[in-house]
Design a protein around this motif. Sequence first.
Motif, PDB file in Angstrom:
ATOM      1  N   LYS A 110      36.565  17.524  -4.754  1.00 38.15           N
ATOM      2  CA  LYS A 110      35.525  18.522  -4.503  1.00 38.15           C
ATOM      3  C   LYS A 110      34.792  18.880  -5.793  1.00 38.15           C
ATOM      4  O   LYS A 110      33.556  18.995  -5.813  1.00 38.15           O
ATOM      5  CB  LYS A 110      36.139  19.785  -3.884  1.00 38.15           C
TER       6      LYS A 110
ATOM      7  N   GLN B 105      32.415  16.090  -6.834  1.00 35.02           N
ATOM      8  CA  GLN B 105      31.213  16.088  -5.999  1.00 35.02           C
ATOM      9  C   GLN B 105      30.278  17.224  -6.392  1.00 35.02           C
ATOM     10  O   GLN B 105      29.058  17.059  -6.422  1.00 35.02           O
ATOM     11  CB  GLN B 105      31.605  16.175  -4.522  1.00 35.02           C
ATOM     12  N   ASN B 106      30.869  18.379  -6.707  1.00 41.00           N
ATOM     13  CA  ASN B 106      30.052  19.516  -7.148  1.00 41.00           C
ATOM     14  C   ASN B 106      29.359  19.234  -8.479  1.00 41.00           C
ATOM     15  O   ASN B 106      28.309  19.813  -8.775  1.00 41.00           O
ATOM     16  CB  ASN B 106      30.915  20.776  -7.281  1.00 41.00           C
TER      17      ASN B 106
END
Length: 333
Positions: free
Chosen positions: A287, A290-291
């Motif tokens: 996550k 991806q951020n």
Amino acid sequence: MKRWGGILVTTMVLAAICLLAVGTPTVQAGETYKLKIANWYAPGHPVNIALKEKFLPAIKEGTGGKVEGFLYDSSQLGGEREFTEGVRIGTIEMAITGGILTASYPKIGILELPYVFRDYDHVQKTLNGPIGDEFVAEYQKAGVRVLGWMANGFRVISNSKRPINSLKDIPGMRLRMPENKVYVETGKALGFNVVTMGMPEVFNALKQGVMDGQENPFSTLWASGWWEVQKYVTVSYHLFSYNGVSINDKLYQSMPKEYQNVLAKAARETAAYEFKLLQDDEKDVMKKLQNKGLQISTPDRKPFEDATKVVRDNYAKGYTPATEIITKIQAVK
């Protein structure tokens, strides 16, 4: 009446003592054990978190303070080769060991061949069952007792060039890999131009474009900061890196049986906890990547597995039982 009352009271006291004895671990008087536990991981890695939160308190409490562990993380006692050898000969009591003994004990190397394991559940079912016991016995030949199996993680590929959605996207990419024959052969079988390089050199090599990519578990990719100079991550799971919670076998066998039981139980529970921490961390890192704008792809596994069959076959040429053992591992459900 008084006589019977006295007998009754005495009987009740004895019964209470017996109940207490059943519920409380017996602690033998005598020698105490101070165990150095070496590894190369940073303090915040799931391995060391699990050791601190589970293993250290469990062995101290379970032996009434007669056995205590002391962590030496971040390669304080040398690299994996040095502290594994230390455990083998007894100069270091315990360590988190990997496949460094493969050269002398080739059976151990099977665990790090490409695409032997499907996922984390498959790894745990295999290593915590009869097949895992075979590898424990192999380590014992070297004087090392593996008490539990932890995970360094499945390795993924990052690069700055393009997404890898299939094997066709790989040719022309320069991939850094550690100086490990199986790893290098795996990279080449997938179609990479492989260059071996030490960990401290990787960031600058990626930043300057000397290397297009590298492969490591998600946690290492994040902790190293390599993601800052990479754009794409491929969930290839091409190799699994395991860890053994290991102790010098002679030391272990010299301990009272009850201490052995405490150590073994603590190691198993700590390993299970570490597997969970690592998988949770992997999801969290994905996550975060991806951020940060990195693209993550998960290509079809089958062509990658087929392409690396040559690596497994070559290993079996040098160690004939490998094919049968791999088949047994892959049959675990």
